[in-house]
Design an enzyme around this catalytic site. Structure first.
Site, PDB file in Angstrom:
ATOM      1  N   HIS A 133      -1.284   3.284  -3.207  1.00 18.06           N
ATOM      2  CA  HIS A 133      -2.058   3.447  -4.448  1.00 18.06           C
ATOM      3  C   HIS A 133      -1.439   2.614  -5.564  1.00 18.06           C
ATOM      4  CE1 HIS A 133      -3.186   7.778  -2.936  1.00 18.06           C
ATOM      5  NE2 HIS A 133      -3.708   6.814  -2.193  1.00 18.06           N
ATOM      6  N   LEU A 134      -2.051   1.515  -5.888  1.00 12.67           N
ATOM      7  CA  LEU A 134      -1.534   0.640  -6.940  1.00 12.67           C
ATOM      8  C   LEU A 134      -2.541   0.614  -8.083  1.00 12.67           C
ATOM      9  CD1 LEU A 134      -0.428  -2.193  -4.510  1.00 12.67           C
ATOM     10  CD2 LEU A 134       1.009  -0.416  -5.513  1.00 12.67           C
TER      11      LEU A 134
END
Lengths: 211, 565
Positions: free
Chosen positions: B481-482
């Site tokens: 998750h960026l």
């Protein structure tokens, strides 16, 4: 499990056969070319990390070559400075018996990991694995991370090989064929039944706790 | 070789141009499989790596960089609004029928840097990003959680009521409908998920069933390898086919390396084809457009914009980088669990969600598990004999700090991110909880992703998991998750883009991906990315329609011109 012909025959292909994928024509990137010294170092680190001498473990030269290929393809895909760093790491780890002898005399010695000739090669491999494992638990974070990175690159490739998976009793293909066939059936209006449920059952699982 | 898999209902019928028109790098996919072609879009809608010619210039209304959760949703919306859309994607178009269970093939095909992207900090760790048509939606777990009400309340306070729970509700509902977000069918649930749920029940912890974007998921558990059944509704099989059906075009294996800026306005992008064998840049290509939508993820979007010195009013470009880092607990049970069968994350333990902690299973193939076992040689072999008895589970911790994306030395991208001491305490608490659950359900031992901590065989050993004994540098973290880096906001002094997703200081340039997030959201981000992208696309479509009265539509062939080098 559903019988009949495989709905996805390419699932049977081994990774090393997927130079050109039958479903989309994709080509595997060329493996990263390595100099002779680095190449030997990589082979040495691979050998030290594989289960040499373990009963039933495929560790023949062809298997080691497949791991080598997968690692080199990964190197090709990495950001170039990081790939160069990993190559340097393989060289340093190959020399680990020399520089680590200072604090692990039993495991060290004046040799490289890739030196596999002569008597006692199997025992040496075991010591080399112990040495690298000791480094992966050492107090110096950078060294720890380095061994962890090498371990991830090599063991991920090794345990991804079909012959290795079979040797640990794992074969994903029947499951995948069964699931693909089930979904086709569902999309055609079929209904899933008890036979389609994945085991173990809820009842079995419930019985596991508090043994 | 038998006939290729056909999954019906249009799923799996996504276009798969496969090789150079010259045939230099491969033949027809269908021919290779020994069967006639399936329903494919016109060949000139998809131009792959070897097809690009040096000096090619394409023209369109909107060029969208990236085809993931944001880019594909935005592009499909714009195309269906009658606009001429071109997608530019660095990865290739890999159809469902090409997915396999082998990591050695999948990582180079579908993952950026073959899965070796690093986030640098006190504990340097890996980040997973998709690099293929469909982006990270092809390799994610497919969870569809809306952000908590508290997060949306903060967004509303910062930006305006449109970003609150009520304001975003129609967009979330639309995204969920488009992606078929729903609970799992019972036959897809494997032993590991049942075990996690029953463990939570015994401990009196809340366990919520996930809504996942799927159409008849049957629990193949190849989410992270590309769903082999086509059930996961990644943008590869959802928004992209819609966009192509509406006339969009896709230029794949084309790496964008700059924006075209003329007279202070963004008028297109330029890039280079990616050579399949060397991954080096080859033919130079340009796409001219009335608007550019940047949707290549929190790291790549920021790096692209940083090249042009935009985002200056606030100085926020590249900052506010958040990652929802997670840590793993690998549990070994006395009985075979066969955790590799069954859907990834049927549910999550959410008892501690208010504290920013979520627990879930996340089993992977043997190659991934071997990397999680802190053993080498024969010891690793002995451990892997029990692969069928293993469950890989994880803790997701909500960020309390943020990092930054910059260009690093030697051409490296340099995303930096460090967890804080508070995060460390959260991780250790969460890992103790997860171990408790596994012990409750009868696990014999556990391996933790903490360097220097050996296997855990007794609950008493969990007492060593305290911040005074474990350093941040020992944590072996991971994130898929960026988020953040091109923050959306109402004030140019504190954000990079406005509420419509337009850069404050570069007209014609819009952003539609996870980089927009004003704050971390504490849940899997896909559906939020899509909702925000739909909002950006709706407004952009309206703007372009107003500017011209009606968007023109011409044939794909007529719209491209090839200029000899």
């Amino acid at each position: 499990m559903s019988g009949g012909p495989s709905p996805a025959p390419w699932l049977d292909l081994r990774p090393s056969q997927l130079q050109r994928h039958p479903a989309d024509g994709w080509v595997l990137p060329d493996p990263m070319p390595l100099g002779a010294w680095t190449s030997r170092s990589l082979a040495g680190v691979i050998r030290a990390m594989l289960p040499i001498g373990a009963a039933g473990a495929p560790v023949d030269a062809a298997t080691q070559a497949e791991v080598d290929l997968a690692v080199r393809v990964t190197l090709r895909c990495m950001q170039p400075p990081l790939a160069r760093g990993l190559m340097l790491l393989f060289v340093l780890l190959d020399l680990a018996p020399m520089w680590a002898a200072v604090w692990r005399p039993r495991l060290g010695g004046l040799r490289r990991l890739c030196a596999t000739d002569g008597p006692g090669a199997e025992a040496r491999s075991q010591r080399d694995a112990e040495l690298l494992e000791a480094l992966s638990h050492c107090g110096w974070g950078a060294l720890r991370d380095a061994v962890t990175a090498a371990r991830a690159a090599i063991l991920t490739a090794y345990y991804d090989l079909p012959q290795v998976q079979r040797a640990i009793g794992h074969d994903p293909l029947p499951h995948l064929r069964d699931r693909i066939a089930l979904r086709q059936r569902l999309l055609q209006g079929g209904v899933g039944g008890p036979a389609d449920h994945l085991s173990p059952s809820a009842t079995e699982v419930a019985a596991w706790g508090r043994r | 070789m038998g006939p290729p898999l056909s999954l019906g209902r249009g799923v799996g019928d996504e276009p798969h141009r496969h090789a150079s028109a010259s045939g230099a790098t491969g033949g027809s996919a269908s021919a290779a499989a020994g069967s006639p072609a399936r329903r494919l879009p016109a060949a000139d809608q998809l131009r792959a790596g070897p097809d690009h010619r040096d000096g090619d210039v394409h023209h369109c209304d909107v060029v969208v960089i990236g085809t993931g959760a944001g880019g594909a949703a935005a592009g499909a919306t714009l195309a269906e609004a009658g606009l001429d859309v071109i997608f530019v994607e660095e990865g290739a178009w890999h159809p469902t029928s090409s997915f396999s269970p082998w990591l050695s093939e999948t990582l180079p095909r579908l993952y950026r840097d073959a899965g070796t992207t690093l986030l640098y900090g006190r504990s340097t760790f890996l980040a997973a990003e998709g690099r293929c048509v469909g982006g990270s939606t092809v390799i994610n777990g497919g969870m569809c959680w809306r952000p908590p009400a508290s997060v949306l309340a903060e967004w509303a306070a910062r930006i305006g009521p449109d970003f609150g729970e009520a304001g975003l509700d129609p967009l979330f509902a639309r995204a969920e409908r488009d992606l078929s977000a729903r609970p799992q069918d019972p036959w897809s649930v494997g032993g590991d998920n049942r075990l996690m749920a029953q463990g939570a029940e015994r401990l009196g912890w809340r366990h919520d069933r996930n809504h996942r974007n799927h159409d008849h998921c049957v629990g193949a558990n190849t989410c992270i390898l590309g769903c082999v059944t086509g059930a996961k509704q990644s943008t590869l099989v959802s928004y992209m086919p819609r966009a192509m059906a509406a006339g969009a075009r896709a230029l794949t294996e084309l790496r964008v390396d700059g924006l075209c800026i003329e007279g202070g306005r963004c008028v297109g992008v330029r890039g280079a084809a990616v050579d399949r064998r060397t991954l080096q840049s080859s033919a130079r290509v340009e796409v001219r457009a009335r608007a550019v939508v940047v949707a290549c993820g929190a790291i790549q979007s920021a790096l692209l914009l940083l090249r042009h010195g935009v985002g200056r009013p606030s100085g926020q470009l590249g900052r506010n980088f958040v990652t929802h880092p997670n840590a793993k607990v690998l549990a070994v049970y006395p009985d075979p669990v066969r955790a590799w069968q069954g859907v990834s994350q049927w549910g999550q333990v959410r008892e501690f969600h208010e504290q920013g902690i979520v627990l879930a299973e996340n089993m992977g193939p043997p190659g991934i598990i071997a990397a999680a076992v802190p053993r080498l040689g024969r010891a690793a072999w002995a451990a892997m004999q029990q692969y069928d008895h293993m469950i890989l589970s994880g803790v997701l911790v909500e960020d309390t700090s943020s990092g930054r994306v910059r260009r690093g030395p030697f051409g490296l991208s340099w995303p930096s991110y460090s967890i804080t001491d508070r995060d460390l305490a959260q991780f250790l608490t969460a890992m103790r909880r997860l171990c408790e659950l596994h012990f409750e359900m009868g696990a014999e031992r556990m391996y933790l992703s903490i360097s220097g901590v050996d296997e855990i065989r007794h609950p008493d050993q969990l007492r060593q998991l305290t911040p005074d004994r474990i350093r941040i540098s020992q944590m072996e973290l991971f994130t898929p998750h960026l988020m953040g880096t091109v923050r959306l906001g109402a004030d140019p002094r504190t954000s990079v883009v406005d509420a419509a997703g337009a850069l404050w200081d570069l007209p014609g340039c819009y952003v539609a991906d996870a980089s927009l997030f004003p704050t971390p959201i504490g849940v899997n981000p896909q559906i939020t990315i899509t909702a925000l992208a739909l909002r950006v696309a709706d407004r952009l479509a309206e703007t372009l329609r107003l500017a011209t009265g009606r968007a023109p539509r011409s044939s794909p062939v007529a719209r491209s011109s090839s200029v000899p080098a």
